[in-house]
Design a protein around this motif. Structure first.
Motif, PDB file in Angstrom:
ATOM      1  N   CYS A  29       0.846  -1.188   0.000  1.00  0.00           N
ATOM      2  CA  CYS A  29       0.000   0.000   0.000  1.00  0.00           C
ATOM      3  C   CYS A  29       0.888   1.248   0.000  1.00  0.00           C
ATOM      4  O   CYS A  29       1.749   1.397   0.880  1.00  0.00           O
ATOM      5  N   ASP A  74      -7.642   0.542   4.853  1.00  0.00           N
ATOM      6  CA  ASP A  74      -8.858   0.636   4.040  1.00  0.00           C
ATOM      7  C   ASP A  74      -8.705   1.493   2.791  1.00  0.00           C
ATOM      8  O   ASP A  74      -9.704   1.875   2.178  1.00  0.00           O
ATOM      9  N   GLU A  94      -8.268   2.298  -1.046  1.00  0.00           N
ATOM     10  CA  GLU A  94      -8.652   1.542  -2.246  1.00  0.00           C
ATOM     11  C   GLU A  94      -7.885   2.068  -3.439  1.00  0.00           C
ATOM     12  O   GLU A  94      -7.667   3.291  -3.554  1.00  0.00           O
ATOM     13  N   TYR A  95      -7.517   1.183  -4.364  1.00  0.00           N
ATOM     14  CA  TYR A  95      -6.754   1.599  -5.534  1.00  0.00           C
ATOM     15  C   TYR A  95      -7.336   0.946  -6.766  1.00  0.00           C
ATOM     16  O   TYR A  95      -7.695  -0.232  -6.758  1.00  0.00           O
ATOM     17  N   GLU A  96      -7.412   1.736  -7.846  1.00  0.00           N
ATOM     18  CA  GLU A  96      -7.811   1.168  -9.127  1.00  0.00           C
ATOM     19  C   GLU A  96      -6.709   0.256  -9.636  1.00  0.00           C
ATOM     20  O   GLU A  96      -5.545   0.404  -9.258  1.00  0.00           O
ATOM     21  N   LEU A 107     -15.539  -4.917  -4.329  1.00  0.00           N
ATOM     22  CA  LEU A 107     -15.266  -3.583  -4.882  1.00  0.00           C
ATOM     23  C   LEU A 107     -14.698  -3.660  -6.288  1.00  0.00           C
ATOM     24  O   LEU A 107     -14.743  -2.675  -7.028  1.00  0.00           O
ATOM     25  N   ASP A 145     -10.057  -7.003  -3.862  1.00  0.00           N
ATOM     26  CA  ASP A 145     -11.343  -7.121  -3.173  1.00  0.00           C
ATOM     27  C   ASP A 145     -12.430  -7.430  -4.194  1.00  0.00           C
ATOM     28  O   ASP A 145     -12.687  -6.618  -5.099  1.00  0.00           O
ATOM     29  N   LYS A 148     -11.602  -3.793  -6.848  1.00  0.00           N
ATOM     30  CA  LYS A 148     -10.429  -2.919  -6.814  1.00  0.00           C
ATOM     31  C   LYS A 148      -9.438  -3.552  -5.850  1.00  0.00           C
ATOM     32  O   LYS A 148      -9.758  -4.492  -5.105  1.00  0.00           O
ATOM     33  N   VAL A 193      -1.582  -5.143   0.062  1.00  0.00           N
ATOM     34  CA  VAL A 193      -2.930  -4.955  -0.525  1.00  0.00           C
ATOM     35  C   VAL A 193      -3.363  -6.229  -1.235  1.00  0.00           C
ATOM     36  O   VAL A 193      -2.538  -6.976  -1.754  1.00  0.00           O
ATOM     37  N   LYS A 195      -7.520  -3.345  -2.344  1.00  0.00           N
ATOM     38  CA  LYS A 195      -7.847  -2.682  -1.079  1.00  0.00           C
ATOM     39  C   LYS A 195      -6.833  -3.095  -0.015  1.00  0.00           C
ATOM     40  O   LYS A 195      -6.437  -4.260   0.077  1.00  0.00           O
TER      41      LYS A 195
END
Lengths: 108, 361
Positions: free
Chosen positions: B9, B31, B33-35, B22, B19, B24, B16, B26
């Motif tokens: 992260c 918590d 979140e990343y594309e 989502l 998920d 994405k 990471v 995570k």
């Protein structure tokens, strides 16, 4: 589980009651003009029908336990609308007629 | 350079994971979140083939014998320095010491890089719930299995598949009959008309999947089909983070016979469905030619659950994209015979009553 045992006992009692009542009722004067109720044949039909239907039901229940099966066909991978039949021909060849004489009932 | 890829992260340096809810990446710690595109830069070094490394790190106090070491590879976790032993096809795993998800870079790079991947849409909780649902309505399932059974292992696995696209050109001949019966005075008459049927044409197949791994039985992977390849994404190793993954150990050439068999059967069934209105239809001659054949390498998501009961191992699988759940269950023989006897008795009593009612009428 106890509930199922009670149901089973009720059905057994019902079966015996039906057999006894049928035999007794068949002897009444009201039904004297009809051919007597064939208890033996009816029990045979009931047993065969009961076993056959019960087998169908229980084997269906058993088959639900097995869900892992090979998929030998790729039919679900067919591209929609891709079927293009260039030859679609049904040709009549010949006809055959068989006649079997009906069995005549001879009354003596 | 390490053989392992871990996704850290940018915010807190935690590991990471992908998920599924989502869709994405995570971080489970902060918590964030990343594309997927943000982590694309991690894949830059996959464009070139990796250096082959067959170095074995000796485990303290013992050496792997020649046979034991065969088929195994050793990696070092970048987070804790722990040694990860995996077989030669493992592509993603987790460190047994610190639990960090790791991706073995060399397994999915260069020529081994998959073309597409279908990301997980269902998480571990959904797999557990699906298992409970799978038990429902199974009247012959032993009660002890349902009540006492504990799942020993649940793992999300990206399974390697070969996807075959082809156009099939087929020519099939059938013989069919129509039967008509009637009574004519003192005779029963039966007329049988014979027909010759020809169907010829083309049919296209897309993404016919064949399991590319010997670790999972083919019938198990075929049972959870179909997967919707239209939802597939271009492969990125980031998708694998948090899951297990294997590279193929069955080549596309070895998979071709199975693909051909499935396509042939599909063609026969599809063409047969166009022959209607007959009492009997028999296939006489089939000729199928495949054109424009293409093969792609894909990773499909599966949840695998395993349990042992009465000395037997039971494996369940759930399609990680559609949620379809399969798995064979044991049968309670006592319950089978109780149901059989009870139903036979009940139905027999009803039939007897019906016979009596018919006689009365």
């Amino acid at each position: 589980m106890k509930f199922k045992k009670y149901i089973s006992a009720i059905f057994t009692a019902l079966f015996c009651f039906c057999a006894t009542s049928a035999a007794a009722f068949a002897d009444t004067a009201e039904n004297a003009s009809k051919a007597p109720f064939n208890v033996g044949r009816s029990i045979l039909i009931a047993v065969v029908a009961g076993v056959v239907i019960a087998l169908i039901v229980t084997l269906t229940m058993k088959s639900k336990l097995k869900t892992v099966r090979p998929n030998n066909s790729a039919r679900e991978f067919i591209k929609k609308g891709s079927l293009d039949l260039r030859v679609n021909r049904d040709t009549f060849l010949y006809r055959r007629v068989e006649r079997t004489a009906k069995q005549q009932d001879t009354q003596r | 350079m390490s053989d392992l890829q871990e996704y850290k992260c940018p915010c807190c340096n935690g590991a990471v994971k992908f998920d599924s809810s989502l869709q994405k990446m995570k971080c489970p710690y902060c918590d964030a979140e990343y594309e997927m595109s943000v982590l694309q830069s991690y894949d830059e070094d996959l464009n070139s083939a990796p250096e082959e490394s067959m170095e074995w790190e000796s485990v303290s106090n013992s050496d792997w014998g020649g046979e034991q070491a065969e088929g195994l590879r050793s990696y070092v976790c970048q987070s804790c320095g722990g040694e990860i032993i995996a077989d030669e096809t493992t592509g993603a795993s987790e460190c047994p010491y610190c639990g960090n998800p790791v991706v073995m870079k060399g397994q999915f790079s260069g020529e081994l890089k998959p073309d597409i991947v279908i990301p997980f849409k269902f998480d571990k909780a959904a797999a557990e719930a699906a298992l409970k649902q799978h038990y429902k309505g199974k009247k012959l399932l032993p009660k002890a299995f349902r009540d006492q059974n504990r799942i020993e292992e649940i793992k999300g696995v990206y399974v390697p598949f070969w996807l075959f696209n082809a156009d099939a050109d087929a020519n099939i001949h059938y013989k069919a009959t129509k039967v008509r019966t009637w009574d004519d005075g003192n005779y029963h008459c039966k007329e049988t008309s014979y027909y010759s049927i020809v169907r010829a044409g083309k049919l296209s197949f897309e993404n016919v999947s064949v399991n590319g791994s010997t670790k999972l039985a083919a019938d198990l992977t075929e049972s959870v089909e179909p997967f919707d390849a239209s939802e597939a994404a271009a492969f990125q190793t980031a998708f694998l983070s948090g899951y297990l993954a294997d590279k193929y150990d069955i080549t596309s050439e070895q998979s071709e016979p199975r693909a051909n068999e499935r396509i042939k059967r599909g063609v026969e069934q599809e063409f047969r469905s166009t022959v209607t209105g007959y009492d009997t239809v028999n296939e006489q001659n089939t000729s199928i030619r495949l054109e424009n054949g293409k093969v792609r390498y894909a990773l499909y998501p599966l949840w695998i659950l395993s349990t042992t009961w009465n000395g037997e191992r039971y494996t369940f699988a759930m399609n990680g994209q559609t949620g379809k759940f399969v798995g064979n269950l044991p049968m309670d023989k006592g319950a089978f015979f109780r149901w059989l006897f009870g139903l036979a008795l009940g139905i027999g009593a009803l039939v007897f009553l019906l016979c009596f009612l018919f006689w009365l009428i």
